[in-house]
Design a protein around this motif. Structure first.
Motif, PDB file in Angstrom:
ATOM      1  N   LEU A 147       0.821  -1.209   0.000  1.00 55.01           N
ATOM      2  CA  LEU A 147       0.000   0.000   0.000  1.00 55.01           C
ATOM      3  C   LEU A 147       0.855   1.258   0.000  1.00 55.01           C
ATOM      4  N   SER A 148       1.925   1.255   0.747  1.00 53.70           N
ATOM      5  CA  SER A 148       2.757   2.462   0.865  1.00 53.70           C
ATOM      6  C   SER A 148       3.504   2.785  -0.420  1.00 53.70           C
ATOM      7  N   THR A 149       3.709   1.779  -1.286  1.00 55.16           N
ATOM      8  CA  THR A 149       4.451   2.006  -2.532  1.00 55.16           C
ATOM      9  C   THR A 149       3.546   2.030  -3.761  1.00 55.16           C
ATOM     10  N   GLY A 150       2.246   1.824  -3.556  1.00 57.94           N
ATOM     11  CA  GLY A 150       1.334   1.818  -4.693  1.00 57.94           C
ATOM     12  C   GLY A 150       1.395   0.540  -5.506  1.00 57.94           C
ATOM     13  N   THR A 151       1.394  -0.602  -4.819  1.00 55.43           N
ATOM     14  CA  THR A 151       1.433  -1.907  -5.484  1.00 55.43           C
ATOM     15  C   THR A 151       0.072  -2.577  -5.355  1.00 55.43           C
TER      16      THR A 151
ATOM     17  N   VAL B 138      -4.949   0.986  -6.081  1.00 48.28           N
ATOM     18  CA  VAL B 138      -3.913   2.017  -6.102  1.00 48.28           C
ATOM     19  C   VAL B 138      -3.081   1.926  -7.375  1.00 48.28           C
ATOM     20  N   ASN B 139      -2.544   3.060  -7.784  1.00 53.26           N
ATOM     21  CA  ASN B 139      -1.528   3.072  -8.828  1.00 53.26           C
ATOM     22  C   ASN B 139      -0.174   3.305  -8.179  1.00 53.26           C
ATOM     23  N   THR B 140       0.876   3.477  -8.962  1.00 54.30           N
ATOM     24  CA  THR B 140       2.230   3.506  -8.405  1.00 54.30           C
ATOM     25  C   THR B 140       2.632   4.862  -7.832  1.00 54.30           C
ATOM     26  N   LEU B 141       1.763   5.873  -7.922  1.00 55.27           N
ATOM     27  CA  LEU B 141       2.107   7.174  -7.338  1.00 55.27           C
ATOM     28  C   LEU B 141       2.131   7.064  -5.818  1.00 55.27           C
ATOM     29  N   SER B 142       3.306   7.230  -5.229  1.00 59.24           N
ATOM     30  CA  SER B 142       3.425   7.170  -3.765  1.00 59.24           C
ATOM     31  C   SER B 142       4.192   8.360  -3.206  1.00 59.24           C
ATOM     32  N   VAL B 143       5.076   8.948  -4.001  1.00 59.74           N
ATOM     33  CA  VAL B 143       5.786  10.166  -3.612  1.00 59.74           C
ATOM     34  C   VAL B 143       5.267  11.292  -4.492  1.00 59.74           C
ATOM     35  N   LEU B 144       4.590  12.267  -3.879  1.00 59.38           N
ATOM     36  CA  LEU B 144       3.897  13.290  -4.639  1.00 59.38           C
ATOM     37  C   LEU B 144       4.850  14.294  -5.268  1.00 59.38           C
ATOM     38  N   GLY B 145       4.586  14.607  -6.529  1.00 61.87           N
ATOM     39  CA  GLY B 145       5.311  15.649  -7.221  1.00 61.87           C
ATOM     40  C   GLY B 145       4.613  16.983  -7.061  1.00 61.87           C
ATOM     41  N   PRO B 146       5.134  18.050  -7.685  1.00 59.12           N
ATOM     42  CA  PRO B 146       4.562  19.388  -7.505  1.00 59.12           C
ATOM     43  C   PRO B 146       3.131  19.534  -8.005  1.00 59.12           C
ATOM     44  N   LYS B 147       2.699  18.705  -8.973  1.00 58.25           N
ATOM     45  CA  LYS B 147       1.351  18.816  -9.518  1.00 58.25           C
ATOM     46  C   LYS B 147       0.446  17.679  -9.065  1.00 58.25           C
TER      47      LYS B 147
END
Length: 445
Positions: free
Chosen positions: A318-322, A338-347
């Motif tokens: 869950l924490s890594t988007g798996t 979930v998808n693989t987005l786990s570390v948020l970018g600026p947008k």
């Protein structure tokens, strides 16, 4: 004054597109596959079982897995270019050739005899895995025309010699085009499908380098072609019971438009599929699931997982988007969509890490762009033209709100900045996530 018949069609089109988005068939999944039958290195659209039978004999596992949810399939058979079609030939008369190249054509059998349906004519019988086809003909030209409808063969006229009767005979000479997939195959495939419209794409490559290239390919489609879709990947079979390998793959992607599958095990149909094969099922389900519904808690047709994950491994996923399936009573369900987005970018936002939200964002943009493209050049660049398009999109968004895909309070407006052939519009809408956690406060009196 001439009647402007195109303009009302914009609004009708947008409403129709919105309503279709709650139907599984509106979702499209691209499925590259390897097989001994099918159009080589060509995209073929299959909207139902009958079309899959005609194109693949419904024998290809990844195609059938992707179709389980009801999505429309775009099949792309990957070959090495060396495939040859099996055939039977009567010199100076006709050549009967398998419809598609590959070894499966060698299993087809043909016979020619007097027709029982049309006296005075001959009859070609083609015996295949699905049915036996019969074509009555007076000459080669008629046979060529009639066999254009065959799911098995095509006939070519070689000359004017009489066509001889022949007892049941197998086609021969078919050569395989199947070989271990390489990065060159991936590059060729990306080029061939870059302009196609699909909601999800199954990637049959476990190589991290190819997966990185696929991520870039999807990014380029989104940025350059304005075609938004989701990629589904998985890993090597040897690592299917290793959560560290799964999570490393997710971390390497870390975007909302890539889903990393970690489901592996025995399907309810009795066959065992690795995570790379199950990824086709995931891709099909994502495409088939309406954007106002979440895949969280969806039952997976899994009889026995290769590994039942422990609590720590579930948290890692869950924490890594798996994407994983866990046992819940007598069945397996998707733990969280979930998808693989786990570390948020600026947008990015936190809810972008959910498949439902990400697919809603993509669907709305794709639908508006598709209909806008259809009517490109037909609306004048003035306030009337802008208002027509705004009205069309608002009608569409009203349906999406009613479906529960977006929240109330959305905005679509004409910026009234048209210059030359360009005009700007502003869309502001909030995709709705699903409730996954229920916190109940119980005060005992």
């Amino acid at each position: 004054m001439a009647i402007q018949r195109e303009r009302p069609g914009v609004t009708v089109e947008m409403i129709a597109v919105a309503q279709e988005r709650v139907l599984p068939k509106s979702g499209v999944v691209l499925v590259p596959y390897q097989a001994e039958w099918g159009a080589p290195d060509t995209m073929v659209r299959m909207t139902g079982y009958d079309e899959r039978v005609a194109e693949t004999f419904a024998e290809n596992d990844v195609i059938e897995l992707a179709a389980e949810g009801g999505a429309t399939i775009i099949g792309y058979r990957v070959t090495n270019g060396a495939a040859v079609a099996a055939s039977y030939e009567q010199p100076d008369a006709i050549r009967i050739e398998a419809r598609y190249p590959g070894l499966r054509g060698n299993d087809l059998k043909v016979s020619i005899s007097a027709s029982t349906a049309e006296p005075g004519k001959q009859e070609l019988q083609v015996v295949g895995p699905i049915s036996t086809e019969k074509f009555s003909f007076a000459d080669a030209a008629e046979l060529v025309m009639k066999t254009k409808q065959s799911i098995y063969v095509r006939v070519k006229k070689l000359g004017d010699a009489d066509i001889a009767d022949v007892s049941l005979t197998s086609l021969s000479g078919g050569v395989t085009g199947t070989a271990p997939l390489t990065s060159a195959d991936a590059t060729k495939m990306f080029t061939a499908v870059s302009g196609a419209d699909f909601d999800t794409m199954y990637l049959p490559f476990a190589d991290p380098a190819v997966q990185a290239a696929a991520k870039q390919f999807m990014s380029d489609r989104r940025g350059l072609n304005k075609k938004l879709s989701t990629l589904v990947i998985a890993g090597k079979e040897a690592d299917d019971d290793n959560m560290v390998s799964h999570t490393e793959r997710s971390v390497a992607q870390n975007v909302r438009y890539v889903v990393n599958n970690a489901i592996a095990g025995e399907h309810n149909n009795g066959k065992y599929y690795n995570s790379l094969q199950w990824a086709a099922w995931v891709a099909g389900m994502i495409a088939a699931t309406p954007a106002h519904e979440s895949m969280t808690g969806v039952v997976v047709p899994l009889k026995k997982a290769k590994k039942d994950w422990g609590h720590t491994e579930i948290l890692q996923a869950l924490s890594t988007g798996t994407l994983i399936a866990i046992r819940d009573g007598d069945v397996y369900v998707i733990e969280s969509a979930v998808n693989t987005l786990s570390v948020l970018g600026p947008k990015d936002r936190e809810d972008y890490g959910k498949i439902r939200v990400s697919m809603t964002l993509d669907q709305i943009q794709n639908d508006i762009q598709t209909v806008g493209k259809k009517y490109k050049g037909k609306l004048s660049n003035n306030d009337i033209g802008g208002a027509t398009f705004v009205g069309a999109v608002k009608a569409y968004l009203e349906v999406r709100e009613q479906q529960g895909a977006i929240d109330t309070g959305w905005i679509f407006e004409d910026k009234k900045n048209g210059v030359g052939d360009r005009r700007g519009f502003r869309l502001s809408a909030k995709p709705l996530d699903a409730i996954e956690y229920f916190d109940v406060e119980w005060e005992v009196l």
